[in-house]
Structures are given as structure tokens and as C-alpha cells.
Write an enzyme that holds these catalytic residues in place. Structure first.
Site, PDB file in Angstrom:
ATOM      1  N   TYR A 142      10.217   9.071   9.505  1.00 50.19           N
ATOM      2  CA  TYR A 142      10.110   9.224  10.962  1.00 50.19           C
ATOM      3  C   TYR A 142      11.407   9.814  11.500  1.00 50.19           C
ATOM      4  O   TYR A 142      12.473   9.611  10.932  1.00 50.19           O
ATOM      5  CB  TYR A 142       9.788   7.900  11.665  1.00 50.19           C
ATOM      6  CG  TYR A 142      10.714   6.736  11.362  1.00 50.19           C
ATOM      7  CD1 TYR A 142      10.562   6.005  10.193  1.00 50.19           C
ATOM      8  CD2 TYR A 142      11.713   6.352  12.261  1.00 50.19           C
ATOM      9  CE1 TYR A 142      11.388   4.915   9.919  1.00 50.19           C
ATOM     10  CE2 TYR A 142      12.537   5.259  11.999  1.00 50.19           C
ATOM     11  CZ  TYR A 142      12.367   4.555  10.821  1.00 50.19           C
ATOM     12  OH  TYR A 142      13.179   3.493  10.547  1.00 50.19           O
ATOM     13  N   MET A 197      14.281  10.261  14.625  1.00 52.31           N
ATOM     14  CA  MET A 197      14.804   9.437  15.726  1.00 52.31           C
ATOM     15  C   MET A 197      15.954  10.110  16.463  1.00 52.31           C
ATOM     16  O   MET A 197      16.613  11.006  15.951  1.00 52.31           O
ATOM     17  CB  MET A 197      15.221   8.052  15.235  1.00 52.31           C
ATOM     18  CG  MET A 197      16.454   8.005  14.385  1.00 52.31           C
ATOM     19  SD  MET A 197      16.964   6.279  14.067  1.00 52.31           S
ATOM     20  CE  MET A 197      17.672   5.788  15.623  1.00 52.31           C
ATOM     21  N   ASN A 198      16.140   9.651  17.683  1.00 54.76           N
ATOM     22  CA  ASN A 198      17.274  10.066  18.515  1.00 54.76           C
ATOM     23  C   ASN A 198      18.076   8.839  18.891  1.00 54.76           C
ATOM     24  O   ASN A 198      17.558   7.719  18.886  1.00 54.76           O
ATOM     25  CB  ASN A 198      16.777  10.674  19.840  1.00 54.76           C
ATOM     26  CG  ASN A 198      16.163  12.046  19.663  1.00 54.76           C
ATOM     27  OD1 ASN A 198      16.418  12.733  18.676  1.00 54.76           O
ATOM     28  ND2 ASN A 198      15.348  12.443  20.632  1.00 54.76           N
TER      29      ASN A 198
HETATM   30  O1  76R Z   1      26.069   4.696   5.104  1.00 51.99           O
HETATM   31  C1  76R Z   1      26.007   3.467   4.947  1.00 51.99           C
HETATM   32  O2  76R Z   1      25.244   2.889   4.153  1.00 51.99           O
HETATM   33  C2  76R Z   1      26.885   2.635   5.815  1.00 51.99           C
HETATM   34  C3  76R Z   1      26.168   1.951   6.884  1.00 51.99           C
HETATM   35  C4  76R Z   1      25.103   2.785   7.583  1.00 51.99           C
HETATM   36  C5  76R Z   1      25.271   3.888   8.440  1.00 51.99           C
HETATM   37  C6  76R Z   1      26.561   4.568   8.876  1.00 51.99           C
HETATM   38  C7  76R Z   1      23.689   2.546   7.461  1.00 51.99           C
HETATM   39  C8  76R Z   1      23.126   1.572   6.665  1.00 51.99           C
HETATM   40  N1  76R Z   1      23.031   3.425   8.280  1.00 51.99           N
HETATM   41  C9  76R Z   1      23.943   4.268   8.872  1.00 51.99           C
HETATM   42  C10 76R Z   1      23.668   5.327   9.743  1.00 51.99           C
HETATM   43 MN1  76R Z   1      21.027   3.402   8.734  1.00 51.99          MN
HETATM   44  N2  76R Z   1      19.054   3.388   9.098  1.00 51.99           N
HETATM   45  C11 76R Z   1      18.443   4.008  10.172  1.00 51.99           C
HETATM   46  C12 76R Z   1      17.093   3.549  10.266  1.00 51.99           C
HETATM   47  O3  76R Z   1      14.231   2.184  12.466  1.00 51.99           O
HETATM   48  C13 76R Z   1      15.383   2.059  12.931  1.00 51.99           C
HETATM   49  O4  76R Z   1      15.655   1.144  13.741  1.00 51.99           O
HETATM   50  C14 76R Z   1      16.463   3.028  12.558  1.00 51.99           C
HETATM   51  C15 76R Z   1      16.128   3.911  11.366  1.00 51.99           C
HETATM   52  C16 76R Z   1      16.886   2.684   9.200  1.00 51.99           C
HETATM   53  C17 76R Z   1      15.600   1.949   8.860  1.00 51.99           C
HETATM   54  C18 76R Z   1      18.125   2.590   8.476  1.00 51.99           C
HETATM   55  C19 76R Z   1      18.326   1.820   7.353  1.00 51.99           C
HETATM   56  N3  76R Z   1      21.289   4.875  10.102  1.00 51.99           N
HETATM   57  C20 76R Z   1      22.441   5.576  10.307  1.00 51.99           C
HETATM   58  C21 76R Z   1      22.177   6.635  11.272  1.00 51.99           C
HETATM   59  C22 76R Z   1      23.179   7.660  11.789  1.00 51.99           C
HETATM   60  C23 76R Z   1      23.676   7.123  13.100  1.00 51.99           C
HETATM   61  C24 76R Z   1      24.807   7.874  13.722  1.00 51.99           C
HETATM   62  O5  76R Z   1      25.554   8.584  13.032  1.00 51.99           O
HETATM   63  O6  76R Z   1      24.963   7.685  14.959  1.00 51.99           O
HETATM   64  C25 76R Z   1      20.852   6.507  11.636  1.00 51.99           C
HETATM   65  C26 76R Z   1      20.076   7.387  12.604  1.00 51.99           C
HETATM   66  C27 76R Z   1      20.305   5.403  10.903  1.00 51.99           C
HETATM   67  C28 76R Z   1      19.025   4.940  11.030  1.00 51.99           C
HETATM   68  N4  76R Z   1      20.789   1.929   7.300  1.00 51.99           N
HETATM   69  C29 76R Z   1      21.770   1.377   6.494  1.00 51.99           C
HETATM   70  C30 76R Z   1      19.560   1.517   6.804  1.00 51.99           C
HETATM   71  C31 76R Z   1      19.784   0.684   5.653  1.00 51.99           C
HETATM   72  C32 76R Z   1      18.674   0.073   4.805  1.00 51.99           C
HETATM   73  C33 76R Z   1      21.152   0.596   5.470  1.00 51.99           C
HETATM   74  C34 76R Z   1      21.901  -0.183   4.382  1.00 51.99           C
HETATM   75  C35 76R Z   1      22.230   0.764   3.267  1.00 51.99           C
HETATM   76  C36 76R Z   1      22.927   0.072   2.137  1.00 51.99           C
HETATM   77  O7  76R Z   1      23.887  -0.664   2.374  1.00 51.99           O
HETATM   78  O8  76R Z   1      22.461   0.301   1.003  1.00 51.99           O
END
Ligand code: 76R
Length: 248
Positions: free
Chosen positions: A144, A146-147
Site C-alpha cells: 500500500y 502512504m503519505n
Molecule cells: O529502518 C529501520 O528499521 C529503523 C526504524 C524504522 C524507520 C526509520 C522503521 C521500522 N520504519 C521506518 C521508516 Mn517503518 N513501516 C511503515 C509502515 O501502516 C502503517 O501505519 C505504516 C506503514 C509499516 C507497516 C512499517 C513497518 N516506516 C518508515 C517510513 C519512512 C518515514 C519517513 O522517513 O518519514 C515509513 C513511511 C514507514 C512506514 N517499520 C519499521 C515497520 C517495521 C515492521 C519496522 C521494524 C523493522 C525492524 O526493526 O526489523
């Protein structure tokens, strides 16, 4: 002006969603169907060879529901390679039995929210592997777009780096509880496609998508600042499942 997060950018991504014209496929001459399947198999082998050579990666999943019948998610070093690959596929016999359902263009992205100051992330082999990942061949995929919201008091882009870092830390902590259950690949698409990010999740068990996405909805980053597009969910197409799907 708030400080922009620094991004590390890896392979370019194309999510190519297609629907199958089932009545044309059913009515096709069996010889044409066999030729289409043979050619498709040779493309799959070619993409696997690129993955083995670490020059890209491809994931092939059937999509459940009417939004599409399957998705090919390709990662490649350049946008040109993705374009060539897409065009080559469009010229195949099998592609002639498909219609475009949706596509998404983005680039694998890691941000520096979690990077300790003074550390060069490009010296870290784990980071490099995450920027150029072999896509998991887990049972299920969920995609999906997202913003981050820019609305009145809820404007992500007006928050300070410190505030965003704190919020992203909490987001990451939730995500971490799903280690081994859900693998997420975040691709950035500002300037490339209609949303700011593509979220691609892989899981052994489809229910874990629902649990993770639901739990994140209560976390401030998603609750307050997340806007989401259409969801696509599907099942891994192994060679056997593919031939079963296309069997007439
Ligand atoms: O990179 C890393 O693992 C460090 C922590 C982390 C960042 C910086 C991280 C961890 N994410 C990051 C960035 Mn994420 N993520 C999403 C979604 O449905 C929703 O509510 C949001 C969709 C999911 C399901 C998800 C999962 N993440 C981001 C960004 C960029 C944001 C920005 O730069 O402003 C987005 C858009 C985003 C969205 N995130 C994790 C996960 C999971 C499962 C982790 C843990 C990863 C791990 O530790 O293995």
C-alpha cells in the site's frame, strides 16, 4: 524550515499489477498457451539469474480480490533497467492476455532517524544489504502507498528533526516486535509516483499484516500523520502454483 531527513537510496522498484483476461486465455489455442507459459518461465529464470547475480530482485505473487490477479515487484539498479524489463515483459505472449491494473514506481529507502550521529551508514554491510535486498519468498505480500499528513496542526513536515526522530523511534519499536514475522521494505516515491512512500510487507502468515498495520494505527506517527492508499494482498506464486493458476 525544518531539517529534512537524509535518505539512503538503494535499488529502484516497480510494482506491476496486472489482471488476466481469463476469457481470452481460456479461448486461446492450447499451442499459444503453452508458448506463453514457456516464455513466461524463461522470463522468470532470467529474473532469478539477476537475483543470483545480485543485480536485482523479483517477487511474483497472486493478488486476492478484484484489484488485480498478480503483481510482479522488480528491483533494479536503475530506472532504465526497470523500464527495459517492463517493456520486454509487455512484448511477451502472456502479457497480451493481461491488462494493467496498477503500477507503482519508487526507490528502496532508509532514513537517518535511527542513525547515531557521526556514523557513516554506508560502511555498514547490513545497511547496504537492506538497500539492495533479495526480496523474501515468504507466503504473502501486502502493498500500500502512504503519505505523511500536511494538514493544519498535523503537519509532519513542520515538525523538528528531534520530534520526528522521537516519533519514528516509537514506530520502529512496534515494528521490531514483528521481527521474523513481517519483513517491511519502504520505498520512497516523492517525485516518482502519486504517494510519498510505498510500503511492501512480506509475511509467512497473512494475519500478521492485519495485526501489525492495526497496531501501528494507534501509534502517533500513523494515527496522526499517516494517510493511506489502496491495499493489495496476495499469495506467493511458486512454479507449481503458477501452473495451477493458469491451468485450463
Ligand atoms: O529502518 C529501520 O528499521 C529503523 C526504524 C524504522 C524507520 C526509520 C522503521 C521500522 N520504519 C521506518 C521508516 Mn517503518 N513501516 C511503515 C509502515 O501502516 C502503517 O501505519 C505504516 C506503514 C509499516 C507497516 C512499517 C513497518 N516506516 C518508515 C517510513 C519512512 C518515514 C519517513 O522517513 O518519514 C515509513 C513511511 C514507514 C512506514 N517499520 C519499521 C515497520 C517495521 C515492521 C519496522 C521494524 C523493522 C525492524 O526493526 O526489523
Amino acid at each position: 524550515m525544518s531539517e529534512a531527513a537524509q535518505t539512503l537510496d538503494g535499488w529502484y522498484a516497480l510494482h506491476d499489477f496486472r489482471s488476466i483476461d481469463w476469457s481470452a486465455w481460456r479461448q486461446a489455442d492450447p499451442g499459444v498457451r503453452t508458448a506463453a507459459l514457456d516464455e513466461l518461465q524463461s522470463f522468470l529464470k532470467q529474473w532469478q539469474a539477476a537475483e543470483d547475480a545480485r543485480t536485482g530482485s523479483t517477487a511474483f505473487y497472486a493478488i486476492v480480490g478484484q484489484k488485480a490477479d498478480f503483481v510482479l515487484m522488480h528491483l533494479r539498479e536503475t530506472l532504465e533497467e526497470l523500464n527495459e524489463l517492463e517493456t520486454a515483459f509487455n512484448k511477451t505472449i502472456f502479457a497480451g492476455f493481461t491488462t494493467p491494473a496498477h503500477s507503482y514506481v519508487s526507490v528502496v529507502e532508509l532514513s537517518n532517524y535511527m542513525t547515531p550521529p557521526g556514523v557513516d551508514p554506508m560502511q555498514n554491510p547490513d545497511i547496504i544489504a537492506r538497500l539492495k535486498p533479495a526480496l523474501p519468498k515468504w507466503n504473502h505480500i501486502c502493498f500500500y502507498p502512504m503519505n505523511k499528513r500536511r494538514q493544519g496542526n498535523d503537519n509532519w513536515y513542520m515538525l523538528s528533526m528531534e520530534e520526528r526522530r522521537k516519533l519514528m523511534y516509537s514506530h520502529g519499536m512496534i515494528g521490531r516486535q514483528y521481527a521474523g514475522k513481517v519483513k517491511q521494505i519502504i520505498t520512497g516515491s516523492v517525485g516518482f509516483d502519486d504517494w510519498e512512500w510505498g510500503v511492501t510487507l512480506f509475511a509467512h502468515e497473512a494475519l500478521q499484516f492485519k495485526k501489525l498495520v492495526y497496531e501501528m494505527r494507534f501509534d502517533e506517527v500513523s494515527a496522526r500523520y499517516g494517510d493511506f492508499g489502496d491495499f493489495y494482498v496476495g499469495n506467493l506464486l511458486t512454479e507449481e502454483k503458477l501452473s495451477r493458476m493458469l491451468q485450463i
